[in-house]
Design an enzyme around this catalytic site. Structure first.
Site, PDB file in Angstrom:
ATOM      1  N   VAL A 128       0.811  -1.234   0.000  1.00 56.93           N
ATOM      2  CA  VAL A 128       0.000   0.000   0.000  1.00 56.93           C
ATOM      3  C   VAL A 128       0.838   1.274   0.000  1.00 56.93           C
ATOM      4  O   VAL A 128       0.298   2.362  -0.167  1.00 56.93           O
ATOM      5  CB  VAL A 128      -1.013   0.044   1.178  1.00 56.93           C
ATOM      6  CG1 VAL A 128      -2.065  -1.041   1.040  1.00 56.93           C
ATOM      7  CG2 VAL A 128      -0.304   0.014   2.524  1.00 56.93           C
ATOM      8  N   TYR A 155       3.793   5.479  15.092  1.00 55.64           N
ATOM      9  CA  TYR A 155       2.513   4.788  14.876  1.00 55.64           C
ATOM     10  C   TYR A 155       1.345   5.666  15.325  1.00 55.64           C
ATOM     11  O   TYR A 155       0.377   5.876  14.577  1.00 55.64           O
ATOM     12  CB  TYR A 155       2.542   3.473  15.657  1.00 55.64           C
ATOM     13  CG  TYR A 155       1.296   2.632  15.556  1.00 55.64           C
ATOM     14  CD1 TYR A 155       1.051   1.842  14.433  1.00 55.64           C
ATOM     15  CD2 TYR A 155       0.370   2.594  16.600  1.00 55.64           C
ATOM     16  CE1 TYR A 155      -0.082   1.033  14.349  1.00 55.64           C
ATOM     17  CE2 TYR A 155      -0.766   1.798  16.531  1.00 55.64           C
ATOM     18  CZ  TYR A 155      -0.985   1.021  15.405  1.00 55.64           C
ATOM     19  OH  TYR A 155      -2.110   0.232  15.321  1.00 55.64           O
ATOM     20  N   ALA A 156       1.439   6.195  16.553  1.00 59.62           N
ATOM     21  CA  ALA A 156       0.325   6.986  17.089  1.00 59.62           C
ATOM     22  C   ALA A 156       0.126   8.268  16.269  1.00 59.62           C
ATOM     23  O   ALA A 156      -1.011   8.668  15.986  1.00 59.62           O
ATOM     24  CB  ALA A 156       0.581   7.315  18.562  1.00 59.62           C
TER      25      ALA A 156
HETATM   26  P1  NAI Z   1      -1.836  -8.059  11.375  1.00 60.32           P
HETATM   27  O1  NAI Z   1      -0.352  -7.900  11.414  1.00 60.32           O
HETATM   28  O2  NAI Z   1      -2.454  -9.321  11.840  1.00 60.32           O
HETATM   29  O3  NAI Z   1      -2.371  -7.774   9.885  1.00 60.32           O
HETATM   30  C1  NAI Z   1      -1.909  -6.703   9.127  1.00 60.32           C
HETATM   31  C2  NAI Z   1      -1.876  -7.128   7.666  1.00 60.32           C
HETATM   32  O4  NAI Z   1      -1.413  -6.004   6.888  1.00 60.32           O
HETATM   33  C3  NAI Z   1      -0.897  -8.276   7.402  1.00 60.32           C
HETATM   34  O5  NAI Z   1      -1.525  -9.294   6.651  1.00 60.32           O
HETATM   35  C4  NAI Z   1       0.228  -7.626   6.632  1.00 60.32           C
HETATM   36  O6  NAI Z   1       0.865  -8.502   5.703  1.00 60.32           O
HETATM   37  C5  NAI Z   1      -0.499  -6.500   5.924  1.00 60.32           C
HETATM   38  N1  NAI Z   1       0.414  -5.437   5.509  1.00 60.32           N
HETATM   39  C6  NAI Z   1       1.436  -4.907   6.217  1.00 60.32           C
HETATM   40  N2  NAI Z   1       2.079  -3.971   5.495  1.00 60.32           N
HETATM   41  C7  NAI Z   1       1.442  -3.917   4.294  1.00 60.32           C
HETATM   42  C8  NAI Z   1       1.639  -3.147   3.130  1.00 60.32           C
HETATM   43  N3  NAI Z   1       2.645  -2.256   3.039  1.00 60.32           N
HETATM   44  N4  NAI Z   1       0.821  -3.331   2.093  1.00 60.32           N
HETATM   45  C9  NAI Z   1      -0.192  -4.250   2.163  1.00 60.32           C
HETATM   46  N5  NAI Z   1      -0.420  -5.021   3.241  1.00 60.32           N
HETATM   47  C10 NAI Z   1       0.389  -4.834   4.303  1.00 60.32           C
HETATM   48  O7  NAI Z   1      -2.393  -6.803  12.189  1.00 60.32           O
HETATM   49  P2  NAI Z   1      -3.844  -6.453  12.776  1.00 60.32           P
HETATM   50  O8  NAI Z   1      -3.738  -6.413  14.239  1.00 60.32           O
HETATM   51  O9  NAI Z   1      -4.886  -7.257  12.126  1.00 60.32           O
HETATM   52  O10 NAI Z   1      -3.947  -4.928  12.304  1.00 60.32           O
HETATM   53  C11 NAI Z   1      -4.835  -4.492  11.292  1.00 60.32           C
HETATM   54  C12 NAI Z   1      -4.994  -2.988  11.423  1.00 60.32           C
HETATM   55  O11 NAI Z   1      -5.580  -2.681  12.686  1.00 60.32           O
HETATM   56  C13 NAI Z   1      -3.673  -2.218  11.358  1.00 60.32           C
HETATM   57  O12 NAI Z   1      -3.857  -1.010  10.660  1.00 60.32           O
HETATM   58  C14 NAI Z   1      -3.383  -1.933  12.817  1.00 60.32           C
HETATM   59  O13 NAI Z   1      -2.572  -0.802  12.988  1.00 60.32           O
HETATM   60  C15 NAI Z   1      -4.794  -1.715  13.340  1.00 60.32           C
HETATM   61  N6  NAI Z   1      -4.935  -1.855  14.773  1.00 60.32           N
HETATM   62  C16 NAI Z   1      -4.642  -3.050  15.385  1.00 60.32           C
HETATM   63  C17 NAI Z   1      -4.785  -3.150  16.753  1.00 60.32           C
HETATM   64  C18 NAI Z   1      -4.473  -4.415  17.507  1.00 60.32           C
HETATM   65  O14 NAI Z   1      -4.468  -4.358  18.752  1.00 60.32           O
HETATM   66  N7  NAI Z   1      -4.261  -5.543  16.837  1.00 60.32           N
HETATM   67  C19 NAI Z   1      -5.230  -2.007  17.572  1.00 60.32           C
HETATM   68  C20 NAI Z   1      -5.516  -0.830  16.815  1.00 60.32           C
HETATM   69  C21 NAI Z   1      -5.357  -0.762  15.473  1.00 60.32           C
END
Ligand code: NAI
Length: 259
Positions: A63, A155-156
């Site tokens: 992305v 990040y924040a």
């Molecule tokens: P995760 O690590 O399980 O999933 C994130 C996905 O994004 C992964 O499949 C990864 O390969 C993909 N990704 C990473 N960089 C990428 C890029 N440059 N282009 C395309 N895909 C990319 O993480 P999770 O926890 O599911 O996080 C999802 C969203 O939720 C993120 O934006 C995270 O910041 C946000 N979030 C998560 C929280 C948590 O406690 N898990 C809390 C608040 C927000």
């Protein structure tokens, strides 16, 4: 689940191969949508495709690269002819104390979290703007848009940027009938947070700040996301929905001794 709520809808989800994004993709599929799932992880996308079947089209995308994003949305348009809903969920965090934080780590985090949402929105809105019935974009930000955390300055800050970018997008895109909102999850149990979730002393401190007494599950975030994407939210745009078990009420715990 509302079976058929998204029947006929074409949905693009970034970060769809893991955690919250994968659960969002699953719920859209369960409710009748066709999903194009973008992710940087080819391996995890293949696993997701095997699990979800032919209603799920994988798109390898970074992305942070505009031509990648354009190609992924181009794939949705050439295969299905339209885009109705997009969820910009891909995100990462590479943190350190500010005095030690490498410029490259800052750029990696801010580019993925904030520029990724900008590039995605730009091309999603181009794809949606001629739809007769408009479109919907939901950005997955974070409670860290409101509350800082030790070692998470980049990040924040980027997540706070996502919240403002959501409002800017809602303002500019309303004339095309495109609604744009953000979801701000608290602590959610996903691969991203495993190192913290499995640290019991850290979790004990953290739980003193989460009134509902547990970390969230990906489904706890996916359901509100689908609500914002649904017609039930037709008069909601430019706002944020905090999904955090009440954590924002109590503030961030002092986790500095764990960093
Ligand atoms: P995760 O690590 O399980 O999933 C994130 C996905 O994004 C992964 O499949 C990864 O390969 C993909 N990704 C990473 N960089 C990428 C890029 N440059 N282009 C395309 N895909 C990319 O993480 P999770 O926890 O599911 O996080 C999802 C969203 O939720 C993120 O934006 C995270 O910041 C946000 N979030 C998560 C929280 C948590 O406690 N898990 C809390 C608040 C927000």
């Amino acid at each position: 689940m509302n079976a058929g709520r998204f029947s006929g809808k074409i949905v693009f989800v970034t970060g769809a191969a893991s955690g919250i994004g994968k659960e969002i993709a699953r719920q859209f599929l369960d409710e009748g949508a066709t999903v194009v799932g973008g992710d940087i992880s080819e391996e995890n996308l293949a696993i997701a495709q095997a699990e979800f079947g032919e209603q799920f089209t994988p798109a390898i995308v970074n992305v942070t690269l505009e031509n990648n994003v354009e190609d992924a949305i181009g794939l949705a348009m050439s295969k299905f002819g339209r885009l109705d809903i997009a969820v910009n969920n891909a995100g990462v965090s590479r943190g350190a104390p500010i005095i030690d934080l490498e410029e490259s780590a800052w750029d990696f985090t801010v580019d993925t979290v904030l520029k990724g949402v900008f590039l995605s929105t730009k091309h999603e809105a181009r794809a949606m703007k001629d739809n007769k019935d408009g479109g919907v974009i939901v950005n997955i930000a974070s409670l860290n848009a409101h509350v800082p955390m030790h070692t998470g300055s980049g990040y924040a800050s980027a997540k706070a940027g996502v919240e403002m970018f959501t409002k800017s997008s809602a303002l500019e895109l309303a004339k095309y009938g495109i609604r744009v909102n953000a979801v701000l999850p608290g602590l959610i149990d996903t691969p991203l947070t495993q190192r913290r979730i499995t640290n019991l002393p850290l979790m004990e401190v953290w739980m003193t700040r989460i009134p509902l007494g547990r970390a969230g599950l990906p489904a706890d975030v996916a359901e509100p996301t689908l609500f914002l994407a649904s017609d039930a939210a037709r008069y909601i745009t430019g706002t944020s929905l905090v999904v955090d078990g009440g954590w924002e009420i109590t503030g961030y715990p002092d986790l500095s001794k764990f960093t």
